[in-house]
Enzyme design. Structure first.
Site, PDB file in Angstrom:
ATOM      1  CD1 TRP A  39       5.888   5.538   1.266  1.00 53.62           C
ATOM      2  CD2 TRP A  39       6.719   3.918  -0.037  1.00 53.62           C
ATOM      3  NE1 TRP A  39       6.504   6.139   0.195  1.00 53.62           N
ATOM      4  CE2 TRP A  39       7.031   5.171  -0.627  1.00 53.62           C
ATOM      5  CE3 TRP A  39       7.145   2.756  -0.668  1.00 53.62           C
ATOM      6  CZ2 TRP A  39       7.735   5.283  -1.819  1.00 53.62           C
ATOM      7  CZ3 TRP A  39       7.852   2.863  -1.858  1.00 53.62           C
ATOM      8  CH2 TRP A  39       8.138   4.119  -2.423  1.00 53.62           C
TER       9      TRP A  39
ATOM     10  CE1 TYR B  96       7.273   6.005   4.346  1.00 54.34           C
ATOM     11  CE2 TYR B  96       6.386   4.108   5.491  1.00 54.34           C
ATOM     12  CZ  TYR B  96       7.414   4.703   4.783  1.00 54.34           C
ATOM     13  OH  TYR B  96       8.552   3.990   4.499  1.00 54.34           O
TER      14      TYR B  96
ATOM     15  CD  GLN C  99      -1.618   4.395  -3.264  1.00 56.82           C
ATOM     16  OE1 GLN C  99      -1.627   3.191  -3.018  1.00 56.82           O
ATOM     17  NE2 GLN C  99      -0.789   4.921  -4.150  1.00 56.82           N
TER      18      GLN C  99
ATOM     19  CG  ASP D 217       8.981  -0.327   7.543  1.00 53.63           C
ATOM     20  OD1 ASP D 217       9.971  -0.107   8.278  1.00 53.63           O
ATOM     21  OD2 ASP D 217       8.683   0.386   6.575  1.00 53.63           O
TER      22      ASP D 217
ATOM     23  N   GLY E 279       3.597  -4.308   0.542  1.00 48.30           N
ATOM     24  CA  GLY E 279       2.458  -3.441   0.834  1.00 48.30           C
ATOM     25  C   GLY E 279       1.226  -4.045   0.201  1.00 48.30           C
TER      26      GLY E 279
ATOM     27  CD  GLU F  11      -2.533 -15.756  -4.200  1.00 51.43           C
ATOM     28  OE1 GLU F  11      -1.639 -16.166  -4.967  1.00 51.43           O
ATOM     29  OE2 GLU F  11      -3.312 -16.521  -3.597  1.00 51.43           O
ATOM     30  CG  ASN F  12       2.320 -10.334  -2.734  1.00 54.70           C
ATOM     31  OD1 ASN F  12       2.285 -10.938  -3.809  1.00 54.70           O
ATOM     32  ND2 ASN F  12       2.072  -9.044  -2.645  1.00 54.70           N
TER      33      ASN F  12
ATOM     34  CE  LYS G 162      -0.009  -3.387 -10.841  1.00 51.49           C
ATOM     35  NZ  LYS G 162      -0.801  -3.224  -9.605  1.00 51.49           N
TER      36      LYS G 162
ATOM     37  CB  ALA H  13      10.258  -3.004  -9.391  1.00 60.09           C
TER      38      ALA H  13
END
Length: 337
Positions: free
Chosen positions: A21, A54, A27, A49, A285, A294-295, A216, A209
């Site tokens: 998304w 999108y 982007q 997903d 994402g 990293e995530n 950041k 969020a």
């Protein structure tokens, strides 16, 4: 990577999934998008997903290209139907029988696959009888075009009625995809208890969020150049509600908690949603492959009760808990372009 059952089904999904998304087809350039998918696969993510809306269908096409050559049985592909696609004509939206059947056929072509693992109602359609919607989903399942059915941002009452019809039609409604984060907990009071009773698992989006929980964005300062808050293609308006000094100051207070846990703020945020046993997977994402790498380190981490309490105390009154927000954030009439 750890794996969890999707609701009470036998389908396992990676507890961190990759979503496109606001990135693929808009982007992020296609080659960069494919690099992000490659990084997700290398990190052990098997669950992907997307949705037909999108980037007005482009995101599905990019994901289909990125997964070409990957053993189909080794990944789980989730897509959705409801929001406007194409030119946005009167039947290019909603959950009518016509739109569902036309949409699944188009999604499968773009995704370059014969079936999706989960086909999701992207919102509740107030203008189509639920019986019509669920009968159309039943046809999709029986035709082998989807293995399971899911929803997104449905209220507890909508889930209960949808699940009742799914049981009558003997099709597996096993998932719901809501927004959920440390800051946005509106599903906890009603949606989660109903889902637990029905055997529905949450595949949650925006666990950080929209980037606010990365830390950041700083109070009293302009958003960093190139961040989602400065994106004119749609990202900026999604994040606005969090860009006030009270929220941003409280987010900064999470830093010592993350450091104690050996996590970045983003990893802490993803780990936090995974502490909820009704959450089957958290969607991340990325615009760069290293963000994925990293995530995914948030997978398999267990937070202690004391740490969870510290998080609640740090965020305090900026946490949104009102269960009515689920219904308020869904269209009351079918949207058009």
């Amino acid at each position: 990577m750890d794996f969890r059952y999707l609701g009470n089904s036998g389908l396992k999904v990676s507890e961190i999934s990759y979503g496109n998304w606001l990135t693929h087809g808009s982007q992020v350039e296609n080659e960069q998008a494919k690099a992000c998918v490659k990084a997700a696969l290398e990190a052990g993510i098997t669950t992907f997903d997307t949705a037909d809306t999108y980037a007005n269908t482009k995101a599905e096409s990019v994901l289909g290209e990125a997964l070409e050559g990957v053993r189909r049985e080794s990944v789980e592909i989730l897509t959705k139907v409801y929001w406007p696609t194409g030119p946005g004509g009167p039947n290019d939206t909603g959950l009518s029988r016509k739109h569902i059947h036309e949409s699944i056929n188009a999604s499968l072509k773009r995704l370059k696959t014969d079936y999706v693992d989960v086909y999701q109602a992207h919102r509740y359609d107030t203008e189509t009888p639920l019986e019509e919607t669920m009968e159309a989903f039943a046809d999709v399942v029986r035709q082998g075009k989807a293995l399971y059915i899911g929803t997104s941002e449905w209220t507890a009452e909508q889930l209960q009625e949808g699940h009742r019809l799914a049981r009558e039609l003997r099709i597996p409604l096993v998932s719901n995809q809501p927004q959920y984060s440390m800051l946005w907990r509106v599903i906890e009071a009603e949606v989660v208890p109903a889902s637990e009773e029905l055997g529905i698992g949450q595949v949650v989006f925006s666990p950080i969020a929209q980037g606010v929980l990365t830390g950041k964005y700083l109070p009293g300062q302009q958003p960093p150049e190139g961040s989602r808050a400065t994106d004119e293609k749609g990202g900026a308006n999604m994040i606005t509600r969090y860009l006030n000094d009270d929220v941003l100051t409280r987010v900064q207070q999470l830093k010592p908690i993350a450091e104690e846990a050996g996590l970045s703020l983003a990893q802490l945020a993803i780990t936090w949603v995974l502490q909820n046993p009704n959450v089957s997977s958290a969607i991340i994402g990325a615009s760069r492959p290293e963000q994925v790498t990293e995530n995914v380190k948030a997978a398999g981490v267990k937070l202690e009760e004391g740490q969870l309490k510290q998080i609640d105390e740090a965020l305090g009154s900026v946490i949104e808990r009102d269960p009515a927000k689920t219904a308020q954030n869904s269209p009351q009439t079918r949207p058009g372009r």
